[in-house]
Design an enzyme around this catalytic site. Structure first.
Site, PDB file in Angstrom:
ATOM      1  N   GLY A   1      27.023 -45.200  14.924  1.00  0.00           N
ATOM      2  CA  GLY A   1      27.142 -46.419  15.333  1.00  0.00           C
ATOM      3  C   GLY A   1      29.089 -46.672  15.003  1.00  0.00           C
TER       4      GLY A   1
ATOM      5  N   LEU B   1      21.458 -45.487  21.187  1.00  0.00           N
ATOM      6  CA  LEU B   1      22.678 -45.513  20.981  1.00  0.00           C
ATOM      7  C   LEU B   1      23.201 -43.992  19.812  1.00  0.00           C
ATOM      8  CD1 LEU B   1      25.644 -46.378  20.533  1.00  0.00           C
ATOM      9  CD2 LEU B   1      25.124 -47.878  18.298  1.00  0.00           C
ATOM     10  N   ASP B   2      23.921 -43.381  20.079  1.00  0.00           N
ATOM     11  CA  ASP B   2      24.498 -41.387  19.380  1.00  0.00           C
ATOM     12  C   ASP B   2      23.430 -40.825  19.009  1.00  0.00           C
ATOM     13  OD1 ASP B   2      27.052 -42.060  19.221  1.00  0.00           O
ATOM     14  OD2 ASP B   2      26.836 -44.355  17.315  1.00  0.00           O
ATOM     15  N   ALA B   3      22.558 -41.194  20.235  1.00  0.00           N
ATOM     16  CA  ALA B   3      21.186 -40.132  19.657  1.00  0.00           C
ATOM     17  C   ALA B   3      20.698 -39.290  21.338  1.00  0.00           C
ATOM     18  CB  ALA B   3      19.670 -41.067  19.363  1.00  0.00           C
TER      19      ALA B   3
END
EC number: 3.5.1.10
Lengths: 305, 305, 305, 305
Positions: free
Chosen positions: B223, B249-251
């Site tokens: 995040g 997100l960011d995964a």
């Protein structure tokens, strides 16, 4: 706040040239930041014949910040015995500046207790470093919840106490562990891959620093099985984190961290094997820093000089 | 699945000794693991005169595992033009083994679109590397939600499109971005510190790989504001992660990661400054790997040859 | 020994809370080691209202050793203008202790001249860092023996002087280079992959520090073509070394070094490409350290605070 | 060229699913580069029921280059016993391609002899790793020129032979060492900080690989006292190099290297202490690579898969 001075002879006259490395002390200070601290401390040491060898300082900078200092000095030229020296320092310097402080003497190495389970890598690495004189500590005892590492401990001449821990007896087991630690005069404890979570009761009962090695790059992969979690996430680095233990799991102040690169070829098992090298390196670094009074804690963070 | 062959002349006769580095191709394969795959592929290439330069393979190992392979070969001695060569490979090798596969020709470098906001470090670093020939791509366009980097883009002779993004116009802005990407024939897009989260609609609309650089060692500090989070946690390393963008997100699958050591002396601002060096290094490494067809994706993980 | 103070207004009254980062100075000291140095310096600064932000010290330890110190402090509370402050320091502290010392003011950044040839990577990286404020210097001029990088220099608004160097005109060319450097008021020069060896005449004529980046891990692979030599020896790491230039080739005091791992897959050409990333990182680190007065030289070695 | 097959039962029928990790073999090949090698080898293995687990290859690239390959495969489905399998491979594949080759069976780990002097760090580190199964070797004997490490060796249950070496008896001592190595059936020897230079007579007499750890980043600081030399040169990194021993001192093919950063604060003694961690890590990596048949030597360089 201050340690007991080792003995009055540390104030004896200084050897002509190569000063005795054991005849040194480390002063660590934490206090509200303001002008004049360095001047006051260095002036005090100079006046009393303490020759500064190393000095580090740090300030958190913001107005209302905190000031940290570590000074290492020879005791050979000291004009006072340790006890009156400490009393004078407290009155003349520490109190006016509102300092938290500690004075440690090289002649009185810290006493480090080890808690282990079945993994031998961090344990053996620390024993070997202590034997070589790389980490200035004495090891008064080893506590384990398993018999596995008894022979290794005994080969190094160390008392090995088995305190089995089960879901049922955990509270009593911790009472027994704390009793053993106190009886042995442990100044701090190291969890060298000890596979039980310590309760707040343990931490309060022991009342001294406990250092852990967690097998991940915290705060990634908190909790159990970090290598499996790292494998599943497909990370390209694995790491290890050594930190002071607090009641919140894997959330205490971090002392040291390191990582190594890994590829898609690794399995959870090979990650575990590779990780052992990082774990023992990181734990050794953290333990040495603590033993040499190079770690100051402020809230949930550390200053490592 | 297969790229268009660049032109029929790639099948011309091979130069006597130093083979043309542009006259090469890369074959990547993903399929269920079983015996005989390497034999079948290498036999096919040999028979048709393709001289293997590099070969890498990987298997997830477990029964029912997946097999990955990357083979780079010279096209100079090929006995077929690219198109019939690909048809023959599909029929003789790929279909029997149930392969997903792709053939990329060095003579036709991938077209990389860049999305940027205001930070210039990752952006300039990629432009320099492309100019020097370190990353085999063409850059058909740069899209930004701000004017700031226009001059830098134009100095490199690159079309620079500003598509402002607000909370209100985000859906339309993404439609416009996707249109520009398709119009420019982008094969993949790189978010060089582009400060907007892409929606699933964007990802499906574009339909091609999108590479991001996240300024932390994922999965730590997912995040916004990872440097501030790292500062507050007191970590002793900061990192960067380049990954394929997915809806979560960011995964997405991680391509590259790296870290640098930091101390208690850093502030969130200095962490940000130090981090820039890691970010651009990690992103460049990921982009080069993607451009050279060295990244194969399986589920949420990558194989990087 | 002392720099000119930037202007008398630096002694104006201190802002209430967030102190101006430009209103700071750095004092560096080298002197024979003895007791009382830290006390004397910190006392002097305290008395005159200089608030210490950072302090580092080092001693070579042996009897007859050398003491090094760097102190960074705010000027806001200073009770003297820079010039009388420096005169007082010289008389009260520096002379009694036999100190070599230097006082640098953040408000007067060092002037860094760049010498380049055809490689752009170190050059562009430094320009970009200076633009971002990462390295506190001004760049009064760029000198090259080739036209190649003129456009890059001019895009950053920098004067670009071509001084061609041949075997025949080398002595004259160096005279011209030194003239340009002096005319531009350069405080130090950086060879950002400048491909000519500087003579002792140049070094004496310029009379100020010259920083070089050598593309190997010195002292391995001194001289020309280190990547080829590294390839032939089959090393598993390649590196870069930034050092002060002395008359003896590649033998000056080392400021910074770093390496990256390489494998048997590399060619001399790919080593050169990989090495570029290390070269620019190492040079940037060395230049920043020099610009911030963190490097003290003693004989053929450096202390880097 | 080929190792003796461990026993005929390795050709027994394959276990249903999780294949026995000990029932594997590694084939390494070195030969003149030409087309069709991978096809021929993989075809042969496929036809005879060997299931490839890992495969690596490398080519020196230039016309007239050398091709290197390492293939690891399961033996469970093999249609021949090891001996006829090897004979068939020699006739059908190896001879037509002019291959140097070797087949190693996991069921028959290599026998590693250790030569040591007084330093314990590399020695103990290897013993721990072997005990944990990290390095697939058996240790038939330890030879030393001093008594110091006898107790450590014996605690691991290893035969410990002292062969004192003086200037006068060196030739005889080496004859005795070679006799002990042959008698113990050593496949290779490791100099774990053995402080004597081996003569060409020793190397020829033993006739098998000898791995050394040199305490510097070769080719920097060849010869004795590298830490002192590193201190005097003022380097900012110290390293270690593991290499095969040849008659020319410190000039054999390099297997692994690594470095750690150091500062001006270190003394020759502290460099030595820090270096121990690098030495043992690098030696362990080199020994594991050799034991797993991942190192191929060509001239004075290695290919490490």
């Amino acid at each position: 706040m201050t340690a007991q001075p080792p003995s009055s002879q540390t104030a004896s006259d200084q050897a002509a040239s190569p000063p005795d490395p054991r005849n040194t002390a480390v002063l660590t200070i934490t206090c509200p930041d303001r002008t004049g601290i360095v001047a006051a401390v260095s002036q005090f040491l100079f006046v009393h014949g303490a020759n500064i060898i190393h000095s580090d300082q740090h300030s958190t900078g913001a107005p209302g910040g905190t000031f940290f200092m570590r000074m290492e000095f020879h005791l050979g030229g000291l004009d006072l015995a340790p006890e009156p020296f400490e009393r004078a320092f407290a009155r003349v310097v520490a109190e006016p500046f509102g300092m938290g402080w500690r004075l440690s003497y090289a002649a009185r190495p810290k006493r480090m207790a080890l808690l282990v389970s079945r993994y031998d890598h961090c344990f053996l690495d620390l024993l070997w470093r202590v034997r070589r004189g790389e980490v200035p500590v004495e090891i008064p005892l080893v506590i384990s919840n398993h018999e596995d590492l008894r022979r290794d401990a005994e080969l190094f001449g160390l008392p090995f106490h088995v305190v089995p821990v089960t879901r049922e007896n955990k509270a009593e087991a911790e009472v027994e562990q704390v009793r053993l630690l106190h009886e042995a005069g442990a100044d701090f404890a190291v969890l060298a891959r000890y596979m039980q979570i310590l309760s707040g009761d343990f931490l309060r009962g022991f009342g001294r620093p406990v250092i852990n090695i967690h097998h991940s790059f915290l705060p990634a992969f908190v909790g159990a099985n970090p290598y499996r979690a790292a494998f599943q996430r497909g990370v390209k680095l694995i790491g290890a984190t050594s930190h002071y233990v607090t009641e919140e799991l894997d959330a205490g102040p971090i002392i040291a961290q390191d990582v190594i690169p890994v590829t898609h070829r690794e399995t959870p098992e090979s990650l575990m094997r590779l990780g052992r090298d990082v774990e023992r390196r990181v734990l050794a670094r953290a333990v040495a820093a603590h033993a040499e009074d190079r770690v100051l804690v402020e809230g949930n963070k550390t200053v490592v000089f």
